[in-house]
Write an enzyme that holds these catalytic residues in place. Structure first.
Site, PDB file in Angstrom:
ATOM      1  N   ASP A 292       0.825  -1.203   0.000  1.00 11.49           N
ATOM      2  CA  ASP A 292       0.000   0.000   0.000  1.00 11.49           C
ATOM      3  C   ASP A 292       0.863   1.259   0.000  1.00 11.49           C
ATOM      4  OD1 ASP A 292      -2.747   1.202   0.517  1.00 11.49           O
ATOM      5  OD2 ASP A 292      -1.620   2.031   2.197  1.00 11.49           O
ATOM      6  N   GLU A 334       1.200  -0.886  -5.348  1.00 10.89           N
ATOM      7  CA  GLU A 334       0.078   0.051  -5.458  1.00 10.89           C
ATOM      8  C   GLU A 334       0.659   1.450  -5.644  1.00 10.89           C
ATOM      9  OE1 GLU A 334      -3.239   2.807  -3.952  1.00 10.89           O
ATOM     10  OE2 GLU A 334      -1.558   2.280  -2.673  1.00 10.89           O
TER      11      GLU A 334
HETATM   12  C1  GLC Z   1      -3.964   3.359  -0.598  1.00  9.33           C
HETATM   13  C2  GLC Z   1      -5.327   2.784  -0.329  1.00  9.33           C
HETATM   14  C3  GLC Z   1      -6.240   3.891   0.070  1.00  9.33           C
HETATM   15  C4  GLC Z   1      -5.688   4.570   1.283  1.00  9.33           C
HETATM   16  C5  GLC Z   1      -4.232   4.977   1.096  1.00  9.33           C
HETATM   17  C6  GLC Z   1      -3.591   5.279   2.407  1.00  9.33           C
HETATM   18  O1  GLC Z   1      -3.959   4.221  -1.668  1.00  9.33           O
HETATM   19  O2  GLC Z   1      -5.798   2.077  -1.436  1.00  9.33           O
HETATM   20  O3  GLC Z   1      -7.541   3.415   0.284  1.00  9.33           O
HETATM   21  O4  GLC Z   1      -6.441   5.705   1.562  1.00  9.33           O
HETATM   22  O5  GLC Z   1      -3.456   3.968   0.532  1.00  9.33           O
HETATM   23  O6  GLC Z   1      -3.330   4.106   3.131  1.00  9.33           O
HETATM   24  C1  GLC Z   2      -2.797   6.533  -3.335  1.00  5.94           C
HETATM   25  C2  GLC Z   2      -2.481   7.557  -4.441  1.00  5.94           C
HETATM   26  C3  GLC Z   2      -3.437   8.681  -4.461  1.00  5.94           C
HETATM   27  C4  GLC Z   2      -4.770   8.047  -4.164  1.00  5.94           C
HETATM   28  C5  GLC Z   2      -4.742   7.828  -2.687  1.00  5.94           C
HETATM   29  C6  GLC Z   2      -5.958   7.289  -2.017  1.00  5.94           C
HETATM   30  O1  GLC Z   2      -1.685   5.941  -2.806  1.00  5.94           O
HETATM   31  O2  GLC Z   2      -1.171   7.920  -4.593  1.00  5.94           O
HETATM   32  O3  GLC Z   2      -3.427   9.350  -5.684  1.00  5.94           O
HETATM   33  O4  GLC Z   2      -5.828   8.824  -4.575  1.00  5.94           O
HETATM   34  O5  GLC Z   2      -3.650   7.016  -2.346  1.00  5.94           O
HETATM   35  O6  GLC Z   2      -7.008   6.954  -2.807  1.00  5.94           O
END
Ligand code: GLC
Ligand code: GLC
Length: 640
Positions: A292, A334
Site C-alpha cells: 500500500d 500500489e
Molecule cells: C492506498 C489505499 C487507500 C488509502 C491509502 C492510504 O492508496 O488504497 O484506500 O487511503 O493507501 O493508506
Molecule cells: C494513493 C495515491 C493517491 C490516491 C490515494 C488514495 O496511494 O497515490 O493518488 O488517490 O492514495 O485513494
C-alpha cells in the site's frame, strides 16, 4: 556473527558460517521446529544474502549500529522460516508464475461488506469459484481506530483483526481453506504508516525516544524543510502533510489522514519491525501482499518525497527478505503515480505484480471521448514489462480514479492535459452535457483545482442514469460499455482484477453521506455491501445483474480456452480509425487480434491482413475485407 558486513560480502564462505551460527543461536524449541525447514532456508540464505546485504548497506551502511540490526534481522528470518506452515513450505517449492495463466482471475472485496466476517466469507467460496476467481484480495481487516480508519488503511496492530470480522486464527484458517480451494489470498501490507493508536505510536506519544524515531516528529523549522515540495493527497480533509501532535507540540508526518502516521524507514529498527510483521502475515497464509502507498516510503528534503530511489531499495530489501524466509510470497505494487514511475516498481526482485492505473484511467478516458489515440500512444510506451511479472488490470477498485496519464503524450496528440482532466472530472461526475456517468468528485483541491472521481463500474458506465431516464437504448449502451471494459482487462495481458459487486452491476451507494465517519470521504460511494439476494441474481438472465454477470462469465470462459491470452506477448497496434482500439496477443505462433469500438456508431476498419478469421467470442466467421464494427463491438479474432 562477523563483525563487519563488508567481510561477509567479500568472502562468500563466511555465509555458510553465518547460517550455522544463526542455527546455533536459536532457542531449543525453535531448533526442533526449524529442523525440517533448515536445509531449504540455508540454501536460500546462501543465495540471497549477498543481495540483501548490499541493499541493507545502501540503506543503513553509514550507521554505527548497522551490523547489529542486520544480525537481528537474520535471526528474525530464521525464526519465521522455522514456523512457516508445511502447506506454505510446499508452495515455496513451486514455480511462481501462476499469475500469467489464462485461468488467472482476481477479485478484491471488503470482508465485512462482501460476507459479514471471516466465517461468512467461507460460505461465499462456492460463489467465488463459480465466478472463476482464484486470487482474492481481502481488504484491510486489521485492528484499526473507530469509527474512521480510512477504510482500514490505518492499522493499529498487524497481528490482530477487527473484532467484528473474527480472530487472527480464524483469518489464518480462512486463508488455508482458500488455498485448498485453489484461491490465493492477498492481504494489504500497509507499511508506509501505522494508525496513531498503534502501540509504537502510543509509546512515541508518551515520549519514548526509541519510538519517536519510528516516525517523524518535527519542529516547525524541520517540517518546513520538507513541506513546500510535497503533494497534498487528501486536501479536503486537511491541508498539508503534517499534523500537530498535542502532547509534544511537534509536527508528525501524515501523508494521508491525520491519524495515519508515516513510518521512518531511515531507521533500521523500523525496517526490521515491519519485516517481522510482513513475515507474520506471510505465514498466516497470504500469497500476495499488496504494498500500500509504496511510493511514499522514503523522504528527502527538497523533493516531493514520492518514488525516491531509496523507496525502491526498501522494497527490494523486503523482497530479498521474502525470498529467504517465505519465497512463495509475491508483492503487488500500489503506485498510483506517473506512468514512468509506476513501471519502476515492477521487477522480479521488487514487485512481481502491479496495478495498472494507466490502463484503468485511459479506458475511462476512451469511453468518455470515444477516441483511442491517448490509450494507444500511452500503452505503446508503457505496457511492456519484465516477462516474469504481470500487470493487474482493473476497471474499478475501492479507491478513486485519478487521471495519471503522461502530460507529454497528451500534448503530442494535441490534448491540453489540465483542461482534459477537468473535462474528465466534469464528465464522470455527470456535469458535462450528454454524459452517461453518475460519479462523485473526490478530494477537490481548492488551490490546484485538481480532483478525482469515485463511483461503481455500473454507475460510471451509465446504467444508473439510463435506468433513471428509463431509456432502453442508453441502457444497452451502458451494458455494452461494461462488457467492453471487461473484455479488455481479460485479454490485454496480465491478471484481471474484479471489484466485488461490479460483476453484478451493483450501483453507487449514497448512504455514506449520512454517516459522520464516512461523509467526508466520497470513496465510500463505491464501497457497497453485497447481499445473498444480490448473489442470487447472478443466475437470473432476466435481471440486469444476471445479464452483466453472464456476459462476464462468457468472456472468462472464452479466455480460459485461449492460452495465448495468458502468457502471450502483447502488441498495442495503431489503427487509422481513431475510435477503434486494436491489440494483438501472440504465443508460439498462435495469435489473437482484439478489436474494440469505443463509440456508439458503426466504425469502418478497412481490411485486415488475411481474411479468414473466426471471432472467438461469437464463434462467427469474419471476413477481413471491409471490416466494420457495430457500436461498442468487441472482436477476439483467431486466424482460421
Ligand atoms: C492506498 C489505499 C487507500 C488509502 C491509502 C492510504 O492508496 O488504497 O484506500 O487511503 O493507501 O493508506
Ligand atoms: C494513493 C495515491 C493517491 C490516491 C490515494 C488514495 O496511494 O497515490 O493518488 O488517490 O492514495 O485513494
Amino acid at each position: 556473527m562477523p563483525n563487519t558486513i563488508q567481510a561477509l560480502l567479500a568472502d562468500p564462505q563466511l555465509l555458510r558460517i553465518e547460517a550455522d551460527t544463526l542455527q546455533k543461536r536459536l532457542t531449543p524449541s525453535l531448533k526442533t521446529a526449524a529442523k525440517q525447514a533448515w536445509p531449504e532456508f540455508q540454501t536460500r540464505l546462501q543465495q540471497v544474502l549477498p543481495e540483501l546485504l548490499a541493499l541493507y548497506l545502501e540503506l543503513y551502511g553509514e550507521l554505527f549500529e548497522c551490523s547489529y540490526y542486520l544480525e537481528q534481522l537474520l535471526k528474525q528470518l530464521a525464526k519465521s522460516a522455522a514456523v512457516r506452515p508445511d502447506y506454505l513450505r510446499a508452495e515455496d517449492a513451486q514455480p511462481q508464475q501462476w499469475h500469467q495463466d489464462e485461468h488467472a482471475l482476481g477479485a478484491a472485496c471488503y470482508v465485512d461488506l462482501f460476507a459479514g466476517n471471516f466465517q461468512g466469507l467461507k460460505t461465499r467460496i462456492p460463489y467465488l469459484k463459480q465466478t472463476g476467481i482464484n486470487y482474492l484480495h481481502l481488504m484491510p481487516l486489521f485492528k484499526a481506530p473507530e469509527p474512521n480508519s480510512d477504510g482500514g488503511y490505518a492499522v493499529s496492530d498487524y497481528r490482530s483483526t477487527m473484532p467484528k470480522l473474527g480472530s487472527m486464527a480464524e483469518l489464518a484458517d480462512l486463508m488455508h481453506e482458500l488455498h485448498q480451494q485453489g484461491i490465493r489470498p492477498v492481504l494489504d501490507f500497509v507499511f508506509n504508516h501505522t494508525s496513531d493508536e498503534h502501540r509504537w505510536a502510543e509509546k512515541a506519544k508518551a515520549g519514548d525516544p526509541l519510538y519517536r524515531d519510528f516516525y517523524f516528529f518535527f519542529t516547525e523549522a524541520e517540517r518546513d524543510r520538507y513541506a513546500p515540495t510535497l503533494r497534498e493527497i487528501f486536501p479536503e480533509i486537511r491541508r498539508g502533510s503534517f499534523t500537530l501532535e498535542a502532547k509534544s507540540g511537534l509536527w508528525v508526518w501524515t501523508t494521508f489522514n491525520s491519524f495515519q502516521w508515516d513510518l521512518n524507514y531511515a531507521n533500521p529498527a523500523v525496517f526490521n519491525a515491519m519485516a517481522d510483521e510482513m513475515l507474520f502475515l506471510a505465514n498466516q497464509g497470504a500469497s500476495v501482499l499488496r504494498l500500500d502507498a509504496l511510493a511514499f516510503v522514503w523522504k528527502q528534503a527538497g523533493t516531493n518525497c514520492e518514488n525516491l530511489p531509496k523507496a525502491h531499495t526498501v522494497i527490494r530489501a523486503f523482497n530479498a527478505v521474502t525470498r529467504i524466509a517465505a519465497p512463495a510470497l509475491q508483492f503487488k505494487s500500489e503506485a498510483i503515480v506517473h506512468p514512468d514511475d509506476v513501471v519502476k516498481y515492477i521487477a522480479p526482485q521488487e514487485c512481481q505484480l502491479s496495478y495498472n492505473p494507466l490502463l484503468m484511467a485511459l479506458l475511462w478516458n476512451s469511453l468518455a471521448t470515444r477516441k483511442t489515440r491517448l490509450l494507444t500512444e500511452s500503452l505503446q510506451r508503457r505496457f511492456a514489462i519484465d516477462p516474469q511479472c504481470s500487470w493487474v488490470n482493473y476497471i474499478r477498485c475501492h479507491d478513486d480514479i485519478g487521471w495519471t496519464f503522461d502530460d507529454q503524450v497528451a500534448w503530442q496528440i494535441g490534448i491540453n492535459p489540465d483542461h482534459h482532466r477537468q473535462f474528465l472530472n466534469q464528465f464522470y461526475t455527470g456535469r458535462f452535457p450528454g454524459s452517461f456517468a453518475s460519479g462523485v468528485p473526490f478530494q477537490l483541491n481548492p488551490v490546484t483545482g485538481d480532483c478525482r472521481v469515485a463511483g461503481m463500474l455500473s454507475s460510471l458506465a451509465g446504467v444508473e442514469k439510463a435506468q433513471a431516464e428509463q431509456n432502453s437504448q442508453h441502457l444497452d449502451h451502458a451494458l455494452a460499455r461494461i462488457y467492453l471494459l471487461n473484455s479488455i482487462i481479460l485479454s490485454i495481458g496480465g491478471l484481471p482484477l474484479l471489484y466485488m459487486g461490479d460483476e453484478l452491476g451493483i450501483q453507487n451507494d449514497y448512504s455514506f453521506s449520512q454517516d459522520p465517519a464516512k461523509k467526508d470521504d466520497s470513496r465510500w460511494v463505491n464501497r457497497v455491501a453485497v447481499s445473498d439476494q444480490d448473489l442470487a441474481k447472478a443466475a437470473d438472465s432476466n435481471h440486469l445483474s444476471g445479464r452483466i454477470y453472464q456476459q462476464l462469465q462468457h468472456l472468462v470462459k472464452v479466455r480460459s480456452q485461449l492460452p495465448v491470452l495468458g502468457r502471450g506477448r502483447t502488441d498495442i497496434l495503431w489503427h487509422a480509425n481513431q475510435h477503434v482500439f486494436v491489440y494483438q496477443r501472440e504465443l508460439r505462433g498462435q495469435k489473437v487480434l482484439c478489436l474494440v469500438n469505443f463509440s456508439e456508431q458503426v466504425q469502418a476498419c478497412g481490411d485486415l491482413p488475411g481474411n479468414a478469421w473466426t471471432d472467438a467470442l461469437s464463434g462467427l466467421r469474419i471476413d477481413g475485407n471491409h471490416l466494420t464494427l457495430t457500436p461498442y463491438q468487441v472482436l477476439w479474432l483467431v486466424a482460421r
